[in-house]
Write a protein that holds these residues in place. Structure first.
Motif, PDB file in Angstrom:
ATOM      1  N   LEU A  37     -25.794 -90.332  13.822  1.00  0.00           N
ATOM      2  CA  LEU A  37     -26.215 -91.503  14.591  1.00  0.00           C
ATOM      3  C   LEU A  37     -25.015 -92.200  15.215  1.00  0.00           C
ATOM      4  CD1 LEU A  37     -28.369 -93.628  15.479  1.00  0.00           C
ATOM      5  CD2 LEU A  37     -27.756 -94.850  13.384  1.00  0.00           C
ATOM      6  N   ASP A  38     -23.959 -92.397  14.450  1.00  0.00           N
ATOM      7  CA  ASP A  38     -22.765 -93.074  14.965  1.00  0.00           C
ATOM      8  C   ASP A  38     -22.176 -92.329  16.164  1.00  0.00           C
ATOM      9  OD1 ASP A  38     -23.034 -95.038  13.028  1.00  0.00           O
ATOM     10  OD2 ASP A  38     -21.528 -94.165  11.685  1.00  0.00           O
ATOM     11  N   LYS A  39     -22.098 -91.002  16.075  1.00  0.00           N
ATOM     12  CA  LYS A  39     -21.577 -90.211  17.194  1.00  0.00           C
ATOM     13  C   LYS A  39     -22.492 -90.328  18.402  1.00  0.00           C
ATOM     14  CE  LYS A  39     -19.076 -86.846  14.418  1.00  0.00           C
ATOM     15  NZ  LYS A  39     -18.987 -85.430  14.007  1.00  0.00           N
ATOM     16  N   PHE A  40     -23.793 -90.342  18.156  1.00  0.00           N
ATOM     17  CA  PHE A  40     -24.778 -90.488  19.229  1.00  0.00           C
ATOM     18  C   PHE A  40     -24.608 -91.835  19.926  1.00  0.00           C
ATOM     19  CE2 PHE A  40     -29.227 -91.812  20.314  1.00  0.00           C
ATOM     20  CZ  PHE A  40     -29.371 -90.984  21.422  1.00  0.00           C
ATOM     21  N   LEU A  41     -24.437 -92.896  19.153  1.00  0.00           N
ATOM     22  CA  LEU A  41     -24.267 -94.229  19.727  1.00  0.00           C
ATOM     23  C   LEU A  41     -22.953 -94.353  20.496  1.00  0.00           C
ATOM     24  CD1 LEU A  41     -25.636 -96.417  16.790  1.00  0.00           C
ATOM     25  CD2 LEU A  41     -26.819 -95.761  18.911  1.00  0.00           C
ATOM     26  N   GLU A  42     -21.994 -93.485  20.187  1.00  0.00           N
ATOM     27  CA  GLU A  42     -20.724 -93.461  20.914  1.00  0.00           C
ATOM     28  C   GLU A  42     -20.810 -92.613  22.183  1.00  0.00           C
ATOM     29  OE1 GLU A  42     -17.918 -92.014  18.039  1.00  0.00           O
ATOM     30  OE2 GLU A  42     -18.018 -93.853  16.842  1.00  0.00           O
ATOM     31  N   GLY A  43     -21.953 -91.971  22.417  1.00  0.00           N
ATOM     32  CA  GLY A  43     -22.138 -91.235  23.659  1.00  0.00           C
ATOM     33  C   GLY A  43     -22.333 -89.741  23.538  1.00  0.00           C
ATOM     34  N   GLN A  44     -22.245 -89.186  22.341  1.00  0.00           N
ATOM     35  CA  GLN A  44     -22.463 -87.753  22.192  1.00  0.00           C
ATOM     36  C   GLN A  44     -23.952 -87.450  22.115  1.00  0.00           C
ATOM     37  OE1 GLN A  44     -20.194 -86.343  18.848  1.00  0.00           O
ATOM     38  NE2 GLN A  44     -18.377 -86.102  20.092  1.00  0.00           N
ATOM     39  N   TRP A  45     -24.351 -86.361  22.738  1.00  0.00           N
ATOM     40  CA  TRP A  45     -25.740 -85.937  22.677  1.00  0.00           C
ATOM     41  C   TRP A  45     -26.007 -85.252  21.354  1.00  0.00           C
ATOM     42  CZ3 TRP A  45     -26.329 -83.120  28.027  1.00  0.00           C
ATOM     43  CH2 TRP A  45     -26.237 -84.067  29.053  1.00  0.00           C
ATOM     44  N   ILE A  46     -27.250 -85.259  20.935  1.00  0.00           N
ATOM     45  CA  ILE A  46     -27.691 -84.515  19.753  1.00  0.00           C
ATOM     46  C   ILE A  46     -28.558 -83.367  20.250  1.00  0.00           C
ATOM     47  CG2 ILE A  46     -29.030 -84.573  17.619  1.00  0.00           C
ATOM     48  CD1 ILE A  46     -28.436 -87.603  17.481  1.00  0.00           C
ATOM     49  N   VAL A  47     -28.273 -82.158  19.791  1.00  0.00           N
ATOM     50  CA  VAL A  47     -29.074 -80.991  20.145  1.00  0.00           C
ATOM     51  C   VAL A  47     -29.679 -80.431  18.865  1.00  0.00           C
ATOM     52  CG1 VAL A  47     -29.092 -78.695  21.180  1.00  0.00           C
ATOM     53  CG2 VAL A  47     -27.553 -80.459  22.088  1.00  0.00           C
ATOM     54  N   LEU A  48     -31.009 -80.424  18.811  1.00  0.00           N
ATOM     55  CA  LEU A  48     -31.731 -79.933  17.645  1.00  0.00           C
ATOM     56  C   LEU A  48     -32.464 -78.648  17.988  1.00  0.00           C
ATOM     57  CD1 LEU A  48     -33.304 -83.330  16.571  1.00  0.00           C
ATOM     58  CD2 LEU A  48     -31.455 -82.148  15.416  1.00  0.00           C
ATOM     59  N   SER A  49     -32.462 -77.696  17.077  1.00  0.00           N
ATOM     60  CA  SER A  49     -33.185 -76.442  17.256  1.00  0.00           C
ATOM     61  C   SER A  49     -34.465 -76.477  16.430  1.00  0.00           C
ATOM     62  CB  SER A  49     -32.326 -75.263  16.805  1.00  0.00           C
ATOM     63  OG  SER A  49     -31.173 -75.179  17.607  1.00  0.00           O
ATOM     64  N   PHE A  50     -35.547 -75.969  17.017  1.00  0.00           N
ATOM     65  CA  PHE A  50     -36.845 -75.946  16.358  1.00  0.00           C
ATOM     66  C   PHE A  50     -37.417 -74.534  16.395  1.00  0.00           C
ATOM     67  CE2 PHE A  50     -36.156 -80.222  17.778  1.00  0.00           C
ATOM     68  CZ  PHE A  50     -36.606 -81.002  16.727  1.00  0.00           C
ATOM     69  N   LYS A  51     -38.277 -74.236  15.431  1.00  0.00           N
ATOM     70  CA  LYS A  51     -38.900 -72.911  15.353  1.00  0.00           C
ATOM     71  C   LYS A  51     -39.877 -72.676  16.497  1.00  0.00           C
ATOM     72  CE  LYS A  51     -38.537 -72.838  10.353  1.00  0.00           C
ATOM     73  NZ  LYS A  51     -39.260 -72.920   9.097  1.00  0.00           N
TER      74      LYS A  51
END
Length: 99
Positions: A37-51
């Motif tokens: 969350l902290d990295k996301f709030l600093e501007g990094q995107w989150i990439v999640l993989s799903f089945k």
């Protein structure tokens, strides 16, 4: 496998609920989810993989209801290669496999 990019958030993001959602979906420790969350709030995107698309869509609706903005990775790639880019480019993404 399908991927979802969480690339932005609104001012009223529900940080605690979003941290819990990331923790549960990605099977992370609370500490690692908070760091994400902290990295996301600093501007990094989150990439999640799903089945599958169903799991991704379910997560997408939950995340967006908490104040985030998401886009499927395949749609993002199309947008980034087009002339008009509605999604701003960011720092390196935070890659999280979802089990």
């Amino acid at each position: 496998m399908t991927q979802l990019v969480i690339y932005s958030y609104s001012e009223d993001i529900k940080k605690i609920s979003f941290t819990r959602l990331i923790k549960e979906q990605a099977n992370l420790s609370l500490s690692k989810a908070k760091q994400t969350l902290d990295k996301f709030l600093e501007g990094q995107w989150i990439v999640l993989s799903f089945k599958n698309n169903h799991e991704m869509t379910d997560f997408k609706h939950k995340a967006e209801s908490l104040g985030t903005k998401t886009i499927s990775k395949s749609l993002l790639l199309k947008e980034l290669t087009s002339d008009t880019t509605p999604v701003s480019k960011s720092n390196s993404p935070v890659l999280i496999p979802v089990s």
